[in-house]
Design a protein around this motif. Structure first.
Motif, PDB file in Angstrom:
ATOM      1  N   LYS A   1     -89.993  30.357  45.938  1.00 36.62           N
ATOM      2  CA  LYS A   1     -88.863  31.102  45.373  1.00 36.62           C
ATOM      3  C   LYS A   1     -88.271  30.353  44.186  1.00 36.62           C
ATOM      4  CE  LYS A   1     -85.867  34.520  47.019  1.00 36.62           C
ATOM      5  NZ  LYS A   1     -86.785  35.516  47.561  1.00 36.62           N
ATOM      6  N   ILE A   2     -88.228  29.017  44.286  1.00 37.13           N
ATOM      7  CA  ILE A   2     -87.686  28.208  43.193  1.00 37.13           C
ATOM      8  C   ILE A   2     -88.567  28.358  41.957  1.00 37.13           C
ATOM      9  CG2 ILE A   2     -87.139  25.860  42.396  1.00 37.13           C
ATOM     10  CD1 ILE A   2     -86.494  25.174  45.323  1.00 37.13           C
ATOM     11  N   ILE A   3     -89.885  28.356  42.174  1.00 31.90           N
ATOM     12  CA  ILE A   3     -90.815  28.483  41.049  1.00 31.90           C
ATOM     13  C   ILE A   3     -90.653  29.845  40.386  1.00 31.90           C
ATOM     14  CG2 ILE A   3     -93.257  28.618  40.403  1.00 31.90           C
ATOM     15  CD1 ILE A   3     -93.766  26.564  42.671  1.00 31.90           C
ATOM     16  N   GLU A   4     -90.504  30.892  41.223  1.00 28.36           N
ATOM     17  CA  GLU A   4     -90.317  32.236  40.678  1.00 28.36           C
ATOM     18  C   GLU A   4     -89.063  32.286  39.821  1.00 28.36           C
ATOM     19  OE1 GLU A   4     -92.078  34.534  44.592  1.00 28.36           O
ATOM     20  OE2 GLU A   4     -90.151  35.158  43.769  1.00 28.36           O
ATOM     21  N   MET A   5     -87.968  31.709  40.342  1.00 24.86           N
ATOM     22  CA  MET A   5     -86.702  31.723  39.613  1.00 24.86           C
ATOM     23  C   MET A   5     -86.860  30.979  38.295  1.00 24.86           C
ATOM     24  SD  MET A   5     -84.286  33.410  41.002  1.00 24.86           S
ATOM     25  CE  MET A   5     -82.870  32.736  40.175  1.00 24.86           C
ATOM     26  N   ASP A   6     -87.558  29.850  38.299  1.00 21.61           N
ATOM     27  CA  ASP A   6     -87.753  29.070  37.075  1.00 21.61           C
ATOM     28  C   ASP A   6     -88.473  29.876  36.019  1.00 21.61           C
ATOM     29  OD1 ASP A   6     -88.137  25.668  38.325  1.00 21.61           O
ATOM     30  OD2 ASP A   6     -86.415  26.891  37.771  1.00 21.61           O
ATOM     31  N   LYS A   7     -89.508  30.596  36.459  1.00 19.67           N
ATOM     32  CA  LYS A   7     -90.286  31.378  35.485  1.00 19.67           C
ATOM     33  C   LYS A   7     -89.388  32.433  34.850  1.00 19.67           C
ATOM     34  CE  LYS A   7     -94.562  33.890  34.862  1.00 19.67           C
ATOM     35  NZ  LYS A   7     -95.590  34.678  35.493  1.00 19.67           N
ATOM     36  N   GLN A   8     -88.548  33.054  35.693  1.00 19.40           N
ATOM     37  CA  GLN A   8     -87.638  34.061  35.156  1.00 19.40           C
ATOM     38  C   GLN A   8     -86.683  33.426  34.158  1.00 19.40           C
ATOM     39  OE1 GLN A   8     -89.072  36.629  35.498  1.00 19.40           O
ATOM     40  NE2 GLN A   8     -87.540  38.134  35.985  1.00 19.40           N
ATOM     41  N   SER A   9     -86.124  32.247  34.470  1.00 23.28           N
ATOM     42  CA  SER A   9     -85.148  31.670  33.556  1.00 23.28           C
ATOM     43  C   SER A   9     -85.810  31.182  32.267  1.00 23.28           C
ATOM     44  CB  SER A   9     -84.344  30.552  34.226  1.00 23.28           C
ATOM     45  OG  SER A   9     -85.206  29.506  34.576  1.00 23.28           O
ATOM     46  N   VAL A  10     -87.093  30.838  32.327  1.00 24.56           N
ATOM     47  CA  VAL A  10     -87.825  30.498  31.099  1.00 24.56           C
ATOM     48  C   VAL A  10     -87.837  31.706  30.171  1.00 24.56           C
ATOM     49  CG1 VAL A  10     -90.149  30.117  30.173  1.00 24.56           C
ATOM     50  CG2 VAL A  10     -89.287  28.641  31.986  1.00 24.56           C
ATOM     51  N   ILE A  11     -88.148  32.868  30.765  1.00 24.27           N
ATOM     52  CA  ILE A  11     -88.209  34.094  29.956  1.00 24.27           C
ATOM     53  C   ILE A  11     -86.822  34.452  29.433  1.00 24.27           C
ATOM     54  CG2 ILE A  11     -88.759  36.536  29.973  1.00 24.27           C
ATOM     55  CD1 ILE A  11     -90.909  35.991  32.018  1.00 24.27           C
ATOM     56  N   VAL A  12     -85.802  34.376  30.311  1.00 22.65           N
ATOM     57  CA  VAL A  12     -84.445  34.731  29.881  1.00 22.65           C
ATOM     58  C   VAL A  12     -84.001  33.824  28.738  1.00 22.65           C
ATOM     59  CG1 VAL A  12     -82.020  34.713  30.601  1.00 22.65           C
ATOM     60  CG2 VAL A  12     -83.727  35.811  32.034  1.00 22.65           C
TER      61      VAL A  12
ATOM     62  N   VAL B   1     -93.138  32.915  23.534  1.00 24.05           N
ATOM     63  CA  VAL B   1     -92.927  33.468  24.880  1.00 24.05           C
ATOM     64  C   VAL B   1     -92.696  34.974  24.807  1.00 24.05           C
ATOM     65  CG1 VAL B   1     -91.423  33.444  26.904  1.00 24.05           C
ATOM     66  CG2 VAL B   1     -92.002  31.299  25.762  1.00 24.05           C
ATOM     67  N   ILE B   2     -91.895  35.391  23.811  1.00 20.34           N
ATOM     68  CA  ILE B   2     -91.605  36.824  23.690  1.00 20.34           C
ATOM     69  C   ILE B   2     -92.876  37.597  23.353  1.00 20.34           C
ATOM     70  CG2 ILE B   2     -90.299  38.576  22.402  1.00 20.34           C
ATOM     71  CD1 ILE B   2     -88.041  36.600  22.120  1.00 20.34           C
ATOM     72  N   ASN B   3     -93.716  37.012  22.517  1.00 15.86           N
ATOM     73  CA  ASN B   3     -94.983  37.645  22.170  1.00 15.86           C
ATOM     74  C   ASN B   3     -95.838  37.879  23.422  1.00 15.86           C
ATOM     75  OD1 ASN B   3     -97.200  38.639  20.832  1.00 15.86           O
ATOM     76  ND2 ASN B   3     -97.425  36.930  19.431  1.00 15.86           N
ATOM     77  N   GLU B   4     -95.941  36.864  24.266  1.00 12.96           N
ATOM     78  CA  GLU B   4     -96.725  36.992  25.502  1.00 12.96           C
ATOM     79  C   GLU B   4     -96.128  38.057  26.406  1.00 12.96           C
ATOM     80  OE1 GLU B   4     -98.007  32.298  25.673  1.00 12.96           O
ATOM     81  OE2 GLU B   4     -96.966  33.159  27.418  1.00 12.96           O
ATOM     82  N   LEU B   5     -94.801  38.047  26.529  1.00 10.58           N
ATOM     83  CA  LEU B   5     -94.104  39.031  27.350  1.00 10.58           C
ATOM     84  C   LEU B   5     -94.386  40.435  26.827  1.00 10.58           C
ATOM     85  CD1 LEU B   5     -91.962  39.101  29.675  1.00 10.58           C
ATOM     86  CD2 LEU B   5     -90.243  39.271  27.887  1.00 10.58           C
ATOM     87  N   TYR B   6     -94.307  40.595  25.515  1.00  8.44           N
ATOM     88  CA  TYR B   6     -94.529  41.888  24.871  1.00  8.44           C
ATOM     89  C   TYR B   6     -95.942  42.384  25.154  1.00  8.44           C
ATOM     90  CZ  TYR B   6     -94.460  45.482  21.210  1.00  8.44           C
ATOM     91  OH  TYR B   6     -94.506  46.675  20.525  1.00  8.44           O
ATOM     92  N   ASN B   7     -96.933  41.525  24.921  1.00  6.57           N
ATOM     93  CA  ASN B   7     -98.327  41.936  25.088  1.00  6.57           C
ATOM     94  C   ASN B   7     -98.663  42.251  26.539  1.00  6.57           C
ATOM     95  OD1 ASN B   7     -98.534  41.500  22.385  1.00  6.57           O
ATOM     96  ND2 ASN B   7     -99.971  39.797  22.497  1.00  6.57           N
TER      97      ASN B   7
ATOM     98  N   ASN C   1     -85.886  38.116  40.774  1.00  7.02           N
ATOM     99  CA  ASN C   1     -87.177  37.675  41.315  1.00  7.02           C
ATOM    100  C   ASN C   1     -88.245  37.804  40.233  1.00  7.02           C
ATOM    101  OD1 ASN C   1     -88.082  40.402  41.228  1.00  7.02           O
ATOM    102  ND2 ASN C   1     -87.042  40.776  43.159  1.00  7.02           N
ATOM    103  N   GLU C   2     -89.463  37.428  40.593  1.00  9.77           N
ATOM    104  CA  GLU C   2     -90.516  37.296  39.584  1.00  9.77           C
ATOM    105  C   GLU C   2     -90.810  38.589  38.841  1.00  9.77           C
ATOM    106  OE1 GLU C   2     -94.037  35.434  41.124  1.00  9.77           O
ATOM    107  OE2 GLU C   2     -95.188  36.034  39.375  1.00  9.77           O
ATOM    108  N   THR C   3     -90.731  39.703  39.538  1.00 13.42           N
ATOM    109  CA  THR C   3     -91.106  40.961  38.880  1.00 13.42           C
ATOM    110  C   THR C   3     -89.889  41.678  38.280  1.00 13.42           C
ATOM    111  OG1 THR C   3     -90.890  42.160  40.961  1.00 13.42           O
ATOM    112  CG2 THR C   3     -93.066  41.322  40.418  1.00 13.42           C
ATOM    113  N   ALA C   4     -88.722  41.037  38.325  1.00 13.16           N
ATOM    114  CA  ALA C   4     -87.501  41.718  37.881  1.00 13.16           C
ATOM    115  C   ALA C   4     -87.579  42.174  36.426  1.00 13.16           C
ATOM    116  CB  ALA C   4     -86.283  40.815  38.080  1.00 13.16           C
ATOM    117  N   ILE C   5     -88.041  41.294  35.560  1.00 17.59           N
ATOM    118  CA  ILE C   5     -88.080  41.653  34.136  1.00 17.59           C
ATOM    119  C   ILE C   5     -89.104  42.751  33.872  1.00 17.59           C
ATOM    120  CG2 ILE C   5     -88.828  40.799  31.878  1.00 17.59           C
ATOM    121  CD1 ILE C   5     -87.147  38.363  32.327  1.00 17.59           C
ATOM    122  N   GLN C   6     -90.294  42.636  34.477  1.00 14.69           N
ATOM    123  CA  GLN C   6     -91.297  43.674  34.286  1.00 14.69           C
ATOM    124  C   GLN C   6     -90.778  45.019  34.793  1.00 14.69           C
ATOM    125  OE1 GLN C   6     -91.943  40.604  35.439  1.00 14.69           O
ATOM    126  NE2 GLN C   6     -94.040  39.955  35.032  1.00 14.69           N
ATOM    127  N   GLY C   7     -90.133  44.968  35.966  1.00 13.25           N
ATOM    128  CA  GLY C   7     -89.579  46.190  36.555  1.00 13.25           C
ATOM    129  C   GLY C   7     -88.486  46.797  35.690  1.00 13.25           C
TER     130      GLY C   7
END
Lengths: 194, 249
Positions: free
Chosen positions: A5-16, A26-32, A76-82
């Motif tokens: 759960k900690i790892i998932e949260m970290d990944k989300q905060s990296v994106i945020v 990072v935004i480019n990867e997220l976009y693609n 959570n990990e899929t929050a941004i995609q969702g």
């Protein structure tokens, strides 16, 4: 909290954080990585490639703004995609409906992020602000290339005055003065139609 | 009312405030002057909007750049990363619809189903539901049911809406979405009864949708004449497509 759960949260905060700082890579990867699913949804629902691009980019800008307004909480990990998918879906369905209903429902949306529901509400005050923003957007686009680039480097790419001065082959003081004059010009154009 | 002609020093001071670059004491003093000075506070708001505009235009331009490299990748035949796609949960109604659709297709093709059933399977997908402004207090219960519907909780949606239907038996939104919920539960014969009320309502906003779905259901039942009649009454984008295909039947 379990490690996963900690790892998932970290990944989300990296994106945020990347969204807040306009981190291109990072935004480019997220976009693609998020486009294919949303493109499918639109193509399967009476849309074409251009529709997919337009709606996706509107959803992406909505995400970017929500992160700034802090109206979006990553849980959570899929929050941004969702979040992206749901915004795109709502915008597309609203678009399809506005043709047949002739109603403008583009500003009301429930976004279900999995654990939390965020509501975008639209008030009269927002409309005044939106109008001012639109004027400012158009004013900026109409500036000369020199000013546009300088302001972009400072406010969007978040480069320091010294970095920008090096790139422009000027000293820091002249660069600061140039930025000031560009912003004055921007204000002049933005407020000239008031 | 804003101050248009700021000196460089005034401008940079406001900028430092907006970028949180002021030391605490200066920040507090500045906030106090904002409270007392409307012109200053309006000028700060204006500058904030201008900075947002610069960021937004630049951000949108970068999205266009990303998109053009996306196009290049697909042209080169590179595999676009679908990992993210796999991980994301699809909304339940989409899963239900696609499973039902695929099973239907599978059964139809294996049994060499009649053309009208194949046409139905090709063109049917359930209504995704309305956007739900939860700020609206007038129709709270209706929109609360819509949230259930969009999450695939059809029983819950039906419970809420049937309750509302008692006091508003001819309400077209209720009848339409009650019908749609039943369709999602594979209760097509019952769904038709509700859709029938909507189709025959001259004042409904759901003319196109209800006629389209009635047309599809009649098609599935093999009643081609009725299907044609309903589809002709609908401006739904797929109606004309289906009508053209029906000409060949």
């Amino acid at each position: 909290m379990p490690t996963s759960k900690i790892i998932e949260m970290d990944k989300q905060s990296v994106i945020v954080n990347a969204l807040l700082n306009n981190n291109k890579k990072v935004i480019n990867e997220l976009y693609n990585s998020n486009f294919p699913k949303i493109k499918s949804m639109i193509l399967n629902n009476n849309g074409n490639e251009q529709d997919a691009k337009d709606i996706y980019q509107e959803a992406f800008v909505a995400l970017w703004k929500a992160v700034r307004k802090k109206s979006f909480q990553a849980r959570n990990e899929t929050a941004i995609q969702g979040y992206l998918y749901t915004i795109a879906k709502n915008k597309w369905m609203d678009h399809l409906r506005s043709a047949s209903y002739k109603k403008n429902v583009s500003y009301d949306a429930i976004v279900e992020t999995g654990y939390e529901t965020a509501v975008e509400e639209y008030s009269e005050l927002d409309e005044v602000k939106e109008n001012k923003l639109t004027k400012a957007l158009n004013a900026y686009k109409s500036l000369g290339e020199d000013c546009k680039n300088l302001l972009k480097k400072f406010y969007y790419e978040k480069k320091s005055m010294n970095e920008i001065a090096d790139e422009l082959l000027l000293d820091a003081a002249s660069t600061r003065n140039k930025k000031y004059r560009c912003m004055q010009k921007l204000r002049e154009i933005t407020t000239s139609t008031d | 009312m804003i101050k248009k002609n700021l000196s460089q020093e005034e401008f940079e001071r406001i900028e430092r405030y907006l970028r949180s670059e002021m030391p605490e004491s200066e920040h507090i003093a500045f906030e106090k002057s904002l409270a007392d000075d409307k012109v200053l506070s309006d000028t700060v708001d204006q500058l904030r909007i201008e900075i947002s505009a610069i960021e937004e235009v630049s951000f949108r331009a970068s999205l266009n750049d990303f998109h053009s490299t996306l196009d290049e990748q697909s042209e080169d035949g590179k595999i676009i990363d679908f990992q993210q796609v796999q991980k994301t949960r699809f909304p339940r109604w989409a899963i239900a619809a696609s499973v039902a659709f695929l099973i239907g297709l599978g059964i139809y093709f294996s049994q060499q189903a009649p053309k009208h059933e194949q046409l139905f399977a090709e063109h049917f997908s359930p209504d995704p539901g309305l956007s739900t402004p939860m700020s609206s207090t007038d129709n709270y219960e209706f929109y609360r049911g819509m949230v259930d519907y969009k999450q695939g909780k059809y029983e819950e949606a039906l419970t809420r809406w049937n309750e509302l239907l008692k006091t508003k038996p001819s309400n077209d939104s209720l009848n339409y979405f009650i019908g749609m919920s039943m369709v999602n539960q594979d209760r097509m014969d019952e769904a038709i009864l509700y859709l029938d009320k909507v189709v025959n309502n001259p004042n409904t906003a759901f003319t196109d949708e209800s006629n389209f779905y009635m047309g599809l259901f009649k098609l599935k039942q093999g009643d081609i004449e009725s299907a044609r009649k309903y589809l002709k009454n609908s401006n739904h984008s797929e109606s004309s497509v289906i009508l053209r295909k029906l000409k060949d039947l």
